[in-house]
Each structure stands twice: as C-alpha cells, then as structure tokens.
Design a protein around this motif. Sequence first.
Motif, mmCIF file in Angstrom:
data_model
loop_
_atom_site.group_PDB
_atom_site.id
_atom_site.type_symbol
_atom_site.label_atom_id
_atom_site.label_comp_id
_atom_site.label_asym_id
_atom_site.label_seq_id
_atom_site.Cartn_x
_atom_site.Cartn_y
_atom_site.Cartn_z
ATOM 1 N N THR A 81 0.824 -1.209 0.000
ATOM 2 C CA THR A 81 0.000 0.000 0.000
ATOM 3 C C THR A 81 0.858 1.260 0.000
ATOM 4 N N GLN A 82 0.427 2.244 -0.768
ATOM 5 C CA GLN A 82 1.039 3.568 -0.738
ATOM 6 C C GLN A 82 0.136 4.476 0.094
ATOM 7 N N ILE A 83 0.722 5.145 1.080
ATOM 8 C CA ILE A 83 -0.018 6.089 1.916
ATOM 9 C C ILE A 83 0.299 7.489 1.405
ATOM 10 N N ASP A 84 -0.744 8.238 1.069
ATOM 11 C CA ASP A 84 -0.582 9.591 0.550
ATOM 12 C C ASP A 84 -1.433 10.536 1.382
ATOM 13 N N TYR A 85 -1.162 11.820 1.279
ATOM 14 C CA TYR A 85 -1.987 12.850 1.908
ATOM 15 C C TYR A 85 -2.322 13.857 0.828
ATOM 16 N N GLU A 86 -3.618 14.038 0.570
ATOM 17 C CA GLU A 86 -4.065 14.938 -0.488
ATOM 18 C C GLU A 86 -4.863 16.088 0.100
ATOM 19 N N THR A 87 -4.668 17.258 -0.480
ATOM 20 C CA THR A 87 -5.397 18.457 -0.080
ATOM 21 C C THR A 87 -6.160 18.971 -1.288
ATOM 22 N N GLY A 88 -7.482 19.122 -1.144
ATOM 23 C CA GLY A 88 -8.321 19.647 -2.217
ATOM 24 C C GLY A 88 -9.040 20.898 -1.766
ATOM 25 N N LEU A 89 -9.936 21.388 -2.602
ATOM 26 C CA LEU A 89 -10.689 22.593 -2.266
ATOM 27 C C LEU A 89 -11.624 22.385 -1.083
ATOM 28 N N LEU A 90 -12.235 21.196 -0.990
ATOM 29 C CA LEU A 90 -13.233 20.963 0.045
ATOM 30 C C LEU A 90 -12.776 20.043 1.172
ATOM 31 N N GLU A 91 -11.723 19.278 0.923
ATOM 32 C CA GLU A 91 -11.303 18.342 1.954
ATOM 33 C C GLU A 91 -9.822 18.011 1.831
ATOM 34 N N ALA A 92 -9.286 17.496 2.910
ATOM 35 C CA ALA A 92 -7.911 17.018 2.940
ATOM 36 C C ALA A 92 -7.894 15.739 3.757
ATOM 37 N N GLY A 93 -7.018 14.820 3.398
ATOM 38 C CA GLY A 93 -6.942 13.591 4.174
ATOM 39 C C GLY A 93 -5.997 12.575 3.578
ATOM 40 N N PHE A 94 -5.790 11.527 4.354
ATOM 41 C CA PHE A 94 -4.938 10.436 3.915
ATOM 42 C C PHE A 94 -5.672 9.590 2.888
ATOM 43 N N ARG A 95 -4.922 9.089 1.924
ATOM 44 C CA ARG A 95 -5.450 8.187 0.892
ATOM 45 C C ARG A 95 -4.578 6.944 0.888
ATOM 46 N N PHE A 96 -5.208 5.804 0.808
ATOM 47 C CA PHE A 96 -4.501 4.533 0.756
ATOM 48 C C PHE A 96 -4.660 3.956 -0.644
ATOM 49 N N ARG A 97 -3.561 3.804 -1.348
ATOM 50 C CA ARG A 97 -3.575 3.158 -2.662
ATOM 51 C C ARG A 97 -3.115 1.727 -2.425
ATOM 52 N N ASN A 98 -4.106 0.870 -2.267
ATOM 53 C CA ASN A 98 -3.865 -0.497 -1.816
ATOM 54 C C ASN A 98 -4.138 -1.470 -2.958
ATOM 55 N N PRO A 99 -3.106 -2.182 -3.443
ATOM 56 C CA PRO A 99 -3.305 -3.117 -4.548
ATOM 57 C C PRO A 99 -4.096 -4.359 -4.162
ATOM 58 N N ASN A 100 -4.340 -4.566 -2.881
ATOM 59 C CA ASN A 100 -5.058 -5.743 -2.398
ATOM 60 C C ASN A 100 -6.568 -5.556 -2.366
ATOM 61 N N VAL A 101 -7.041 -4.331 -2.554
ATOM 62 C CA VAL A 101 -8.477 -4.035 -2.507
ATOM 63 C C VAL A 101 -9.149 -4.561 -3.766
ATOM 64 N N THR A 102 -10.258 -5.288 -3.580
ATOM 65 C CA THR A 102 -11.008 -5.805 -4.723
ATOM 66 C C THR A 102 -12.268 -4.998 -5.004
ATOM 67 N N ASP A 103 -12.721 -4.205 -4.017
ATOM 68 C CA ASP A 103 -13.919 -3.387 -4.190
ATOM 69 C C ASP A 103 -13.887 -2.289 -3.141
ATOM 70 N N ALA A 104 -14.529 -1.162 -3.445
ATOM 71 C CA ALA A 104 -14.619 -0.050 -2.498
ATOM 72 C C ALA A 104 -15.977 0.608 -2.653
ATOM 73 N N CYS A 105 -16.435 1.225 -1.583
ATOM 74 C CA CYS A 105 -17.702 1.940 -1.665
ATOM 75 C C CYS A 105 -17.499 3.239 -2.450
ATOM 76 N N GLY A 106 -18.583 3.865 -2.841
ATOM 77 C CA GLY A 106 -18.513 5.081 -3.644
ATOM 78 C C GLY A 106 -17.791 6.227 -2.973
ATOM 79 N N CYS A 107 -17.902 6.334 -1.658
ATOM 80 C CA CYS A 107 -17.248 7.440 -0.954
ATOM 81 C C CYS A 107 -15.789 7.132 -0.638
ATOM 82 N N GLY A 108 -15.369 5.891 -0.828
ATOM 83 C CA GLY A 108 -13.989 5.515 -0.581
ATOM 84 C C GLY A 108 -13.642 5.272 0.876
#
Length: 123
Positions: A81-108
């Motif tokens: 997994t790659q751990i990232d931190y992203e900052t956008g106009l409305l929100e900021a937070g950690f993002r996990f880019r995980n190659p083991n995930v097979t499905d995710a909900c719409g909100c992530g």
Amino acid sequence: MFAIPGSAPVTITPAAERQIARLMAGRNAFGLRIGLKKGGCAGMEYTMDLVDAAEPHEEVVNQGDARVVIAPKAQMFLFGTQIDYETGLLEAGFRFRNPNVTDACGCGESVRFEPLEGSRAAE
C-alpha cells in the motif's frame, strides 16, 4: 510481517510523511498506527490512531520524521500500500492506494478484500 526483505511493507509519499510528522509532533506521539476494522458498506474500514509505543508483533516503518505502525491483523492486507496525503478545495486527508483491494464503496471510506484461501469466508 508479509514483506520482501529489504523493502518496506508500505510506502509513504512526501506529503503523507510531512503530515504524519506534524501529527506526531503535535501530540508528542511515537507514531501513527494504521489498521483495519469491520464496517462500512464494502466490509472493512481503515483505522488510524496516534500511539505512544508499538505493541508486540506490530511492524514499524520509519521515513524521515514520520513513523507508521501497522497493526498485526492488518499487515497482510496492507502489504504494498502507498499512503498519501491529499489536499483539495473541500477536503484534505490520507489516501490509501492499496493493490489488495477488490472493491470499495462510492465514498472511498470502506474497502473489500478477496477471502484468503482456507478462511471461513472462502468456503
């Protein structure tokens, strides 16, 4: 830990490294523990907590001034997994880019993994 000798089980982007170091310094914490718990519409949710020490069998990844502690039950699911931190106009937070995930909900916020062979979920 499920790792390749000489390589970290997770990678941390420079943006995540800065944010983790800021959080640790602000609370004088040992590191940021990441894990998984049951929940959410896809089945599992990432957890994050600042901790004062690593527990037995936890994997510790150091990068610069940042330290990530990986809970034992989450280790096999977070490998690669790659751990990232992203900052956008409305929100900021950690993002996990995980190659083991097979499905995710719409909100992530929640993810699903394939059942492991030999586990009850695989039967």
